[in-house]
Design a protein around this motif. Sequence first.
Motif: not given
Length: 458
Positions: A157-163, A197-208
């Motif tokens: 299912l959709i997981g927890e909130r991301l920053e 802005m999201m690409a710079r700020f979001i907490n993710a391992d990889v951005i495509v």
Amino acid sequence: MIQVSEPAQPPAASLADAAVQLAQLPRYRRWGTLTAVRGAALSISGLGNRLAIGDRLQVERPADKSGPSAGAPVVPCEIVAFAADAAIAVPEGPTEGLAPGARAWLEESPVLYPNDSWLGRVVDGLGQPLDGLGPLPRGRRPAPLRQPPPAALGRRLIGERLETGIRTLDVFTPVCRGQRLGIFAASGVGKSTLMGMMARFINADVIVVGLIGERGREVREFLDRTLDQAARQRCVVVVATSDQPALARRRAAQASLAVAEYFRTTGRQVFLLLDSITRLAHAQREIGLAAGEPATARSYTPSVFTELPALLERAGPGQEGEGDITAIFTVLVDGDDHDEPIADAVRGILDGHIVLDRRIGERGRWPAVDVLRSVSRALPRCHNADENALLADARRLLGAYADMAEMIRLGAYRSGSDALLDLAIQRQPGLEGFLSQGVDERSTSEAAFAQLAEILHP
Ligand SMILES: Nc1ncnc2c1ncn2[C@@H]1O[C@H](COP(=O)(O)OP(=O)(O)OP(=O)(O)O)[C@@H](O)[C@H]1O
Ligand SMILES: [Mg+2]
């Protein structure tokens, strides 16, 4: 027709020699013939009955019609339809010089082999580097351009909130792990800036990042200005600019998904940004019209409305043991018409939409998110009770103010007539300030909610 050349090979001395000789044998190749060209549709016959939609072909341009100025010796094509006696293919490049009787043959379908060394790189839809940084190492796992989404019941299912790092979104349209949202806006209202802005700020391992059908200048700007060096290093950017053929633009969108899927299967949290779905729909429309599909609303062909969900559904949560693809897709709403067919179709597929409004930007509030028209389907589950209460308060005040904004501006409202509106007017400057954020200013959800509480309940 089948063409065979006789090999003149001495007998092999060992198994290893035999393998080498085998590899050197000329391949059997079945030729077909170009029989007609009608607009952007090529009819090819004689390739037998083992063809399928999506197969790739090469069509030969006569030697005297190819060259540096006239074009490549072959024109790549893709089969998009079948007529009674021929396969209909759409060319991926100019068709000048093609002549009836030209030879055509089947090619392997393109498959990407991404790996971690693709991070920091810019590629096209075939996985070829566009950044001049040399060849890309080939991974071991194939990433097909077309792939069905994971089985619905096998997915998490959709997981927890991301920053996201952007206050307005974290509070009003929160983005959760594996969620898919659209940014809906007219041209020049800040879609790309918000994505950056999201690409710079979001907490993710990889951005495509998939840049589909953008102008060349925008691509340079996005790479050099919008993304910073740190963001680039965890990014794979897939590009097909607006001057490229429809097939290449559609393939770049498919490749963005394929690369994101590769990282998802390796357990990574992937953030996918695709700009824009509208331009992908335009590419599919061109392909559909060439295939002879009927045009429906705004000339979009039926396949546009089957291809879009097929692609967008591939993003989202992975299966157990995998990562997730959290995705943001941009949709260009021409002339602020949010009911146009693509916006309508995409809104129905995704788990939320962020609406940007030109008038808000013109007032000087950036990012120009219209929070009252934006929706995240992760709400209210992803906020706690206190956060939801703050959100409801803020929405009530913003809504009351928006309903009467014109009257208030004209001075036609007399304070004291409506307690809610009086409070809304009082809180308005604070809320406007809350909703404004500089492009380099990163926020956290915790700080955002604390700030909102301070504004609403000083
Ligand atoms: N957060 C922001 N702060 C200040 N100005 C902004 C912001 N976002 C956008 N703008 C202004 O709006 C302009 C257009 O922004 P952007 O290129 O992001 O829009 P877009 O919606 O992607 O446009 P297009 O439809 O052409 O792709 C920018 O050049 C800038 O002047
Ligand atoms: Mg843009």
